[in-house]
Design an enzyme around this catalytic site. Structure first.
Site, PDB file in Angstrom:
ATOM      1  CG  HIS A 194      44.618  38.163  33.617  1.00  0.00           C
ATOM      2  ND1 HIS A 194      43.623  37.950  34.554  1.00  0.00           N
ATOM      3  CD2 HIS A 194      44.780  36.968  32.959  1.00  0.00           C
ATOM      4  CE1 HIS A 194      43.220  36.684  34.483  1.00  0.00           C
ATOM      5  NE2 HIS A 194      43.897  36.075  33.530  1.00  0.00           N
ATOM      6  CB  SER A 228      41.988  33.816  31.888  1.00  0.00           C
ATOM      7  OG  SER A 228      43.313  34.071  31.523  1.00  0.00           O
TER       8      SER A 228
END
Length: 243
Positions: free
Chosen positions: A168, A132
């Site tokens: 994501h 991330s």
């Protein structure tokens, strides 16, 4: 033993929930494998994006114990926990950067000169990896919720990789349209994106492959095309132990 070329594994994964605690998934194992470490691999965990939370470091230590990896933690809050930050980072096989706020991560790293340290580590063969925020940071920029729930572009990444990054991509409904909008508007350039459980393997500045610890997940590239965004799916290789 350093990797034989500058190496980055930028991911939207790496963790699994075990019976009792957090465990490393195949993406973390792959990062260690890319380093070609002999003996017990040494991983430097960096949790700046989450504010260096003690509970998170403890969970990572337990995951590393189960994986047979030596894990050391680099903290920057409220002060660096080591005297020689550069020497500490360079003395590891892998740097694994956790998720959180990439905007805050970049600001704090620059205050402490860690942007230059990470470039030195990359050039020296330390594998740079993460999830991330720990994926976006190596790129020119990407899409982030660092500023609030409405996604915005961040454009001041370390720029080790001359691309932008989306994370994501399949699990948060607003991510894909945000990437497309920012690319179409010229706020982001060529952008490589990962579904949850997928990692992008870069050798130098070249993407050499996408790997996955999650069946059915994929990597994507979104490119500008005359005021529009064009998306292509990339070939993705399943890692051993993928589920």
């Amino acid at each position: 033993m350093p990797a034989d070329a500058p190496t980055i594994l930028a991911t939207s994964g790496g963790y699994r929930h075990g019976d009792r605690t957090l465990e490393f998934g195949p993406l973390v194992t792959h990062a260690v494998d890319l380093a070609g470490a002999t003996g017990t691999p040494r991983v430097c965990y960096v949790g700046t994006a989450g504010g260096d939370q003690a509970y998170r470091a403890a969970a990572m230590h337990e995951a590393a114990r189960l994986a047979g990896v030596r894990l050391d933690v680099l903290q920057l809050f409220s002060m660096p926990n080591v005297e020689d930050v550069a020497g500490y980072v360079l003395d590891h096989d892998v740097v694994w950067v956790d998720g959180g706020s990439v905007a805050n991560l970049l600001a704090v790293w620059r205050v402490h000169g860690l942007d230059d340290v990470m470039r030195r580590a990359w050039e020296s063969g330390v594998v740079l990896a993460g999830v991330s925020a720990g994926s976006i940071c190596w790129h020119r920029g990407g899409v982030t919720d660092s500023f609030g729930p409405d996604l915005r572009p961040v454009t001041n990444g370390l720029g080790l990789l001359p691309y932008d990054n989306g994370v994501h991509y399949d699990s948060e409904a607003s991510r894909r349209p945000a990437v497309h909008r920012f690319v179409a508007e010229g706020l982001l350039g060529e952008t490589y994106c990962t579904d949850d459980g997928v990692g992008l393997h870069y050798r130098g500045t070249e993407l050499v492959g996408a790997v996955s610890e999650t069946r059915g997940a994929a990597a994507w590239v979104v490119r500008p095309d005359g005021g529009h965004a064009v998306e292509d799916r990339l070939d993705t290789t399943l890692l051993p132990g993928a589920r």
